[in-house]
Design a protein around this motif. Structure first.
Motif, mmCIF file in Angstrom:
data_model
loop_
_atom_site.group_PDB
_atom_site.id
_atom_site.type_symbol
_atom_site.label_atom_id
_atom_site.label_comp_id
_atom_site.label_asym_id
_atom_site.label_seq_id
_atom_site.Cartn_x
_atom_site.Cartn_y
_atom_site.Cartn_z
ATOM 1 N N GLN A 136 6.337 18.714 2.283
ATOM 2 C CA GLN A 136 6.058 19.765 3.658
ATOM 3 C C GLN A 136 6.953 21.022 3.351
ATOM 4 O O GLN A 136 7.647 21.120 2.341
ATOM 5 C CB GLN A 136 6.406 18.865 4.708
ATOM 6 C CG GLN A 136 5.446 17.611 5.145
ATOM 7 C CD GLN A 136 5.935 16.899 6.236
ATOM 8 O OE1 GLN A 136 5.959 17.689 7.429
ATOM 9 N NE2 GLN A 136 6.186 15.573 6.178
ATOM 10 N N SER A 159 11.968 20.888 6.190
ATOM 11 C CA SER A 159 11.692 19.617 6.628
ATOM 12 C C SER A 159 12.668 18.407 6.246
ATOM 13 O O SER A 159 12.304 18.253 4.885
ATOM 14 C CB SER A 159 10.216 18.958 6.674
ATOM 15 O OG SER A 159 10.079 17.655 6.780
ATOM 16 N N GLY A 201 10.115 15.436 5.298
ATOM 17 C CA GLY A 201 8.937 15.768 4.368
ATOM 18 C C GLY A 201 9.258 16.611 3.144
ATOM 19 O O GLY A 201 8.396 16.894 2.397
ATOM 20 N N TYR A 202 10.816 17.027 2.890
ATOM 21 C CA TYR A 202 11.117 17.798 1.784
ATOM 22 C C TYR A 202 12.543 17.705 1.237
ATOM 23 O O TYR A 202 12.737 17.165 0.215
ATOM 24 C CB TYR A 202 10.861 19.363 2.237
ATOM 25 C CG TYR A 202 11.069 20.372 0.969
ATOM 26 C CD1 TYR A 202 9.946 20.645 0.224
ATOM 27 C CD2 TYR A 202 12.423 20.931 0.704
ATOM 28 C CE1 TYR A 202 10.403 21.401 -0.896
ATOM 29 C CE2 TYR A 202 12.379 21.664 -0.553
ATOM 30 C CZ TYR A 202 11.546 21.975 -1.379
ATOM 31 O OH TYR A 202 11.629 22.592 -2.417
ATOM 32 N N GLU A 221 1.112 20.644 5.714
ATOM 33 C CA GLU A 221 1.887 20.967 6.767
ATOM 34 C C GLU A 221 1.946 19.667 7.844
ATOM 35 O O GLU A 221 0.651 19.311 8.243
ATOM 36 C CB GLU A 221 1.149 22.137 7.537
ATOM 37 C CG GLU A 221 1.257 23.377 6.861
ATOM 38 C CD GLU A 221 0.412 24.533 7.604
ATOM 39 O OE1 GLU A 221 0.283 24.510 8.743
ATOM 40 O OE2 GLU A 221 0.418 25.499 7.133
ATOM 41 N N ASN A 232 3.730 15.878 8.907
ATOM 42 C CA ASN A 232 3.783 14.398 8.586
ATOM 43 C C ASN A 232 2.478 13.672 8.332
ATOM 44 O O ASN A 232 2.086 13.003 7.501
ATOM 45 C CB ASN A 232 4.781 13.652 9.502
ATOM 46 C CG ASN A 232 6.113 14.039 9.290
ATOM 47 O OD1 ASN A 232 6.690 13.721 8.618
ATOM 48 N ND2 ASN A 232 6.523 14.987 10.115
ATOM 49 N N ALA A 258 0.760 14.725 5.416
ATOM 50 C CA ALA A 258 1.395 14.037 4.261
ATOM 51 C C ALA A 258 1.000 13.063 3.703
ATOM 52 O O ALA A 258 0.517 12.352 2.634
ATOM 53 C CB ALA A 258 2.792 14.128 4.404
ATOM 54 N N SER A 261 3.674 11.101 -1.660
ATOM 55 C CA SER A 261 4.027 12.003 -0.554
ATOM 56 C C SER A 261 5.114 11.447 0.304
ATOM 57 O O SER A 261 5.325 10.443 0.206
ATOM 58 C CB SER A 261 2.800 12.368 0.408
ATOM 59 O OG SER A 261 2.499 11.139 1.102
ATOM 60 N N ALA A 308 6.968 11.468 4.239
ATOM 61 C CA ALA A 308 6.907 11.595 5.526
ATOM 62 C C ALA A 308 8.040 10.720 6.408
ATOM 63 O O ALA A 308 8.673 9.788 5.766
ATOM 64 C CB ALA A 308 5.528 11.618 6.259
#
Length: 333
Positions: free
Chosen positions: A187, A191, A194-195, A219, A221, A224, A236, A238
Motif C-alpha cells: 500500500q 501505511s 500496508g507498507y 490502495e 487493505n 491488498a 501482500s 494488510a
C-alpha cells in the motif's frame, strides 16, 4: 527526552492553528488549576455532527473536574501536536505517530492508549496464495472472534480450532522465502500495516525491497487481500485481519488467502497531555477518561462514534510508541 526527531516532512502532516485557551499552572501537585483546558482531537464524524459529538465528552469532563473543558476539532493528527506545542491545547487524542512527536518535541506525557475491540496494538499480516512455498506446515483454521469467521494460517502463528490472537511477531522468518522478482502487493508508503512495518520486516529478513521484489501498488487493505486472492500478487500485507472485509466479493478468501506471518505489533493511538499541567489534575483527568466508556451507554456510543474506540487504558506500553517513532524515521523523507 530526545527532541531531534520531527516528522514534518511526512506527506500526511499539515499544520493548522487551533483556538487558544488559558495557560496552565506549573507541574506541581499543589499548583492552582487553570480555569479551563482545551482538548484537541480528530473525530470520526463529519460536518454538523462535530459539536454534538464532542459535547457529551467535554460536558462529562467539565462536570467532574470542576473546570471548563473545551473541545477543538483538528484537521489532521499532526495539527493536534502543534496545538499542544503552542499551548492552544493541553490534551490531545491522536494517533501513535503524533503521540511520539508530542513526547519527543514538546515533552508531553502519554497517559492513555486506545483500545479497539480489546487490543491496544495490532499486527500487519503477510498473506499468500502459495502456502506450499511459505508454510512449513499445513494451514489450519481458527476463528476471528469479532465476526465468527474461520480464517486460515500456518507456521504456528495461530492454533487450529481456537480463537485468532493476531499477536506478532510470529512466523517472521518465513519472509526470507520471498524470492527475487516475487510480486508483493504494498500500500501507500504512509501505511504502517500496508507498507512501513512490512518493508522493515522484509529488510530485516535480508530482502532489498527496492531491487529484489516486484512491488504491486494497491490502495487499501481490502485490495491488498484481493491482490493475492485474484493472483495479481503472490504476497501482500494488510492489518489484522483484513480478509474479513472482502468475504462478500471473495467468499472463499478464508481458505485461498493464507496468513503466514505477523510483523511486530503496531500501536494504536491514545491521549497525551502537556507536561505543564498540575499533576493532580492530570491524574483526575486520566481516571475520568479511562472510565468514560463505562460511565453510561451514551458514553460508550459517543466514544465509538467520536474516535472509533471501545475504551482507553492507562497501560500505555510506551516502548511500542517509541518503536513506531523509530520506524517512522525511515519513511519521513
Amino acid at each position: 527526552m530526545r527532541k531531534h526527531l520531527i516528522f514534518t516532512g511526512m506527506a500526511a502532516i499539515t499544520v493548522v492553528a487551533l483556538a487558544g485557551c488559558s495557560s496552565p499552572a506549573p507541574d506541581t501537585d499543589d499548583a492552582a488549576w487553570p480555569e479551563s483546558i482545551t482538548l484537541s482531537l480528530v473525530p470520526s464524524v463529519e460536518g454538523a455532527d462535530l459539536a454534538e459529538a464532542l459535547d457529551p465528552l467535554t460536558t462529562y469532563l467539565s462536570e467532574n473536574l470542576g473546570i471548563d473543558v473545551e473541545g477543538v476539532v483538528a484537521s489532521d493528527y499532526a495539527a493536534t501536536v502543534e496545538a499542544l506545542g503552542t499551548d492552544q491545547a493541553q490534551v490531545i487524542i491522536s494517533d501513535a505517530g503524533s503521540l511520539y512527536n508530542a513526547t519527543e518535541r514538546y515533552d508531553a506525557d502519554l497517559v492513555l492508549r486506545d483500545v479497539r475491540f480489546g487490543a491496544t496494538s495490532y499486527a500487519s499480516v503477510a498473506y499468500t496464495n502459495n502456502p506450499d512455498k511459505y508454510c512449513d506446515d499445513e494451514p489450519v483454521m481458527s476463528t476471528y472472534a469479532a465476526s465468527g469467521i474461520q480464517l486460515s494460517s500456518c507456521n504456528g502463528i495461530e492454533i487450529e480450532g481456537e480463537t485468532l490472537t493476531g499477536e506478532g511477531p510470529a512466523g517472521i522468518e518465513s519472509l526470507a522465502k520471498i524470492g527475487d522478482g516475487t510480486k508483493v502487493a504494498l500500500q501507500a508508503a504512509t501505511s504502517p500495516a500496508g507498507y512501513q512495518y512490512p518493508v522493515v520486516a522484509m529488510r530485516e529478513a535480508g530482502i532489498d525491497t527496492d531491487a529484489d521484489i516486484t512491488q504491486v501498488p494497491v490502495e487499501g487493505n481490502n485490495n491488498a487481500v484481493l491482490a493475492v486472492f485474484n493472483g495479481d500478487a503472490e504476497v501482500s500485507f494488510a492489518y489484522w485481519d483484513a480478509r474479513t472485509t472482502v468475504t462478500e466479493e471473495a467468499p472463499d478468501v478464508a481458505e485461498e488467502v493464507v496468513a503466514f506471518a505477523y510483523t511486530e505489533m503496531i500501536p494504536n493511538g491514545g491521549v497525551a497531555v502537556t507536561s505543564s499541567l498540575p499533576a493532580d489534575l492530570v491524574e483526575q483527568l486520566t481516571e475520568l477518561l479511562d472510565g468514560y466508556a463505562d460511565s453510561s451507554e451514551e458514553a460508550a456510543t459517543v466514544m465509538f462514534d467520536l474516535v472509533g474506540l471501545s475504551d482507553w487504558t492507562n497501560e500505555t506500553a510506551d516502548e511500542e510508541i517509541t518503536r513506531y517513532g523509530e520506524i517512522l524515521v525511515e519513511f519521513s523523507n
